[in-house]
Write an enzyme that holds these catalytic residues in place. Structure first.
Site, mmCIF file in Angstrom:
data_model
loop_
_atom_site.group_PDB
_atom_site.id
_atom_site.type_symbol
_atom_site.label_atom_id
_atom_site.label_comp_id
_atom_site.label_asym_id
_atom_site.label_seq_id
_atom_site.Cartn_x
_atom_site.Cartn_y
_atom_site.Cartn_z
ATOM 1 N N HIS A 267 63.476 29.721 16.354
ATOM 2 C CA HIS A 267 64.800 29.387 16.331
ATOM 3 C C HIS A 267 64.970 28.312 15.010
ATOM 4 O O HIS A 267 64.154 27.586 14.732
ATOM 5 C CB HIS A 267 65.270 28.643 17.244
ATOM 6 C CG HIS A 267 66.574 27.749 17.305
ATOM 7 N ND1 HIS A 267 67.844 28.500 17.116
ATOM 8 C CD2 HIS A 267 66.986 26.502 16.838
ATOM 9 C CE1 HIS A 267 68.916 27.637 16.959
ATOM 10 N NE2 HIS A 267 68.285 26.234 16.800
ATOM 11 N N SER A 269 68.073 26.231 12.842
ATOM 12 C CA SER A 269 69.421 25.807 12.711
ATOM 13 C C SER A 269 69.177 24.434 11.650
ATOM 14 O O SER A 269 68.074 23.845 11.476
ATOM 15 C CB SER A 269 69.893 25.346 13.921
ATOM 16 O OG SER A 269 69.326 24.417 14.551
#
Length: 403
Positions: A267, A269
């Site tokens: 992930h 971000s």
């Protein structure tokens, strides 16, 4: 029980002979001097005897510092002598402490000091770079310990970088009155830890790793605007790493090896709100190859789809593609470690929308565990907010040595 007591108990059950205790700190005998070097014998004996006072220090760095003082070691003299000898170690021409003074590599010199001081040291590690990075062989795992936190990707601090194509509009649009500068500070912190080990997989062994990487771009030199952080990316991931160690083809004296195969979940971000929010989730498949002193890691990914209303960067694949190639070369001369690194990716679109990205890096022994580091980046996706904007950046700073 304490770790030492428990290990001693285990060794006793396994009938493993314990190492004999180190001899009492009596002066170490001086090496036999040659007839033509009798004038140097008192100084050599005094230096050799002085090593004994250092061997009881637990920390290798303290022990090496003490040894060097006793032996009158000079890093600069060792380096210049080695250079003038065109890389051939003068240790072959000397004995005892004199030989130690001509070993510029810290780990090798410490090993010889410890032997002269009457200890029973382990020889310097001969494991390859990828073996040490992912604990692929028995020696690397023994030296690292079971739950050690280790470097994942490069850990560096580029004090000054210049980007002639800095995309200022997104940040300045949500922060009225702020004027960004082309000069920035860039740094990355990247760590990993092994959670599970020795999982059997088709005759091989595998480990599960958790990793975290944080990359920041900081307007450090922009003091008139309070030096804001322009962009920070957060990247946790889990990796299932299968230790392969398979020879693929022999190239000269050494084989090209497939060292590992990894699958995992990633992930990434930037923790921003709209309109600066960027994120994506990927399934990773990575392959590590090594032909010492060269290493190559092929990283591939599949982006997990998101709904249109939640997707902040729907066209990110068209800029970053589906994988990237990391290559490195590790060398050493006259006690100076150096490393060339390269990252390349392409979106694999063979038309007018073809886009490539290249990162080059060079680092070398500088101060203690810090290497001097130069990095050049050109292309797309240096950070998430810049994924669709061309970047051309060069920077200088330091890197924490990880091999």
């Amino acid at each position: 029980l304490k770790l030492e007591d428990r290990l001693k108990c285990y060794d006793g059950i396994a009938e493993r002979r314990q190492k004999a205790p180190a001899p009492s700190p009596s002066p170490v005998s001086a090496p036999v001097t040659k007839p033509d070097a009798q004038s140097a014998a008192p100084a050599a004996a005094e230096a050799a005897g002085g090593l004994a006072k250092c061997k009881d220090s637990f920390y290798s760095a303290d022990r090496l510092r003490c040894y060097d003082e006793a032996a009158n070691y000079s890093w600069w003299r060792c380096l210049t002598d080695c250079v003038w000898e065109t890389g051939e170690s003068p240790a072959k021409k000397a004995d005892g402490v004199d030989a130690c003074r001509t070993i510029c590599d810290d780990s090798e010199r410490l090993y010889e000091y410890d032997r002269m001081a009457g200890l029973d040291p382990k020889p310097p590690s001969k494991s390859s770079y990828l073996s040490k990075a992912w604990l692929l062989d028995d020696e690397s795992r023994e030296r690292a310990g079971r739950w050690a936190i280790r470097a994942h990707r490069e850990n560096y601090f580029l004090l000054y970088t210049y980007n002639g194509n800095l995309d200022k509009a997104p940040y300045e649009s949500v922060n009225p009155g702020t004027q960004l500068q082309d000069a920035e500070t860039k740094f990355q912190v990247s760590l990993k830890m092994k959670l599970l080990e020795d999982i059997p997989v088709f005759g091989k062994k595998a480990d599960v790793w958790a990793a975290y990487t944080q990359l920041s771009q900081w307007q450090f030199w922009n003091w008139s605007n309070s030096a804001p952080f322009r962009e920070t990316n957060y990247e946790p991931e889990f990796l299932f790493n299968t230790r392969m160690g398979d020879d693929l083809v022999r190239l000269g004296r050494d084989p090209l090896k497939l060292q590992f195969i990894q699958v995992g979940l990633n992930h990434q971000s930037n923790g921003q709100s709209e309109p600066l929010s960027r994120s994506w989730n990927r399934i990773m498949a990575n392959f590590g190859f090594e032909w010492e002193p060269f290493d190559v890691v092929l990283k591939t990914w599949y982006r997990l789809p998101e709904s249109a209303e939640n997707d902040d960067n729907p066209d990110i694949d068209s800029y970053l593609g589906y994988g990237e190639l990391w290559a490195g070369y590790h060398g050493k001369t006259c006690g100076i470690d150096y490393h060339f690194g390269l990252m390349f990716r392409n979106n694999l679109r063979f038309d007018d929308d073809n886009r490539s990205t290249l990162q080059l890096g060079f680092d070398f022994t500088c101060i203690g565990p810090l290497n001097c580091y130069i990095q050049y980046f050109t292309g797309y996706g240096e950070t998430l907010v810049d994924y669709n904007h061309y970047t051309n950046r060069i920077g200088v700073g330091v890197m924490i040595k990880d091999w």
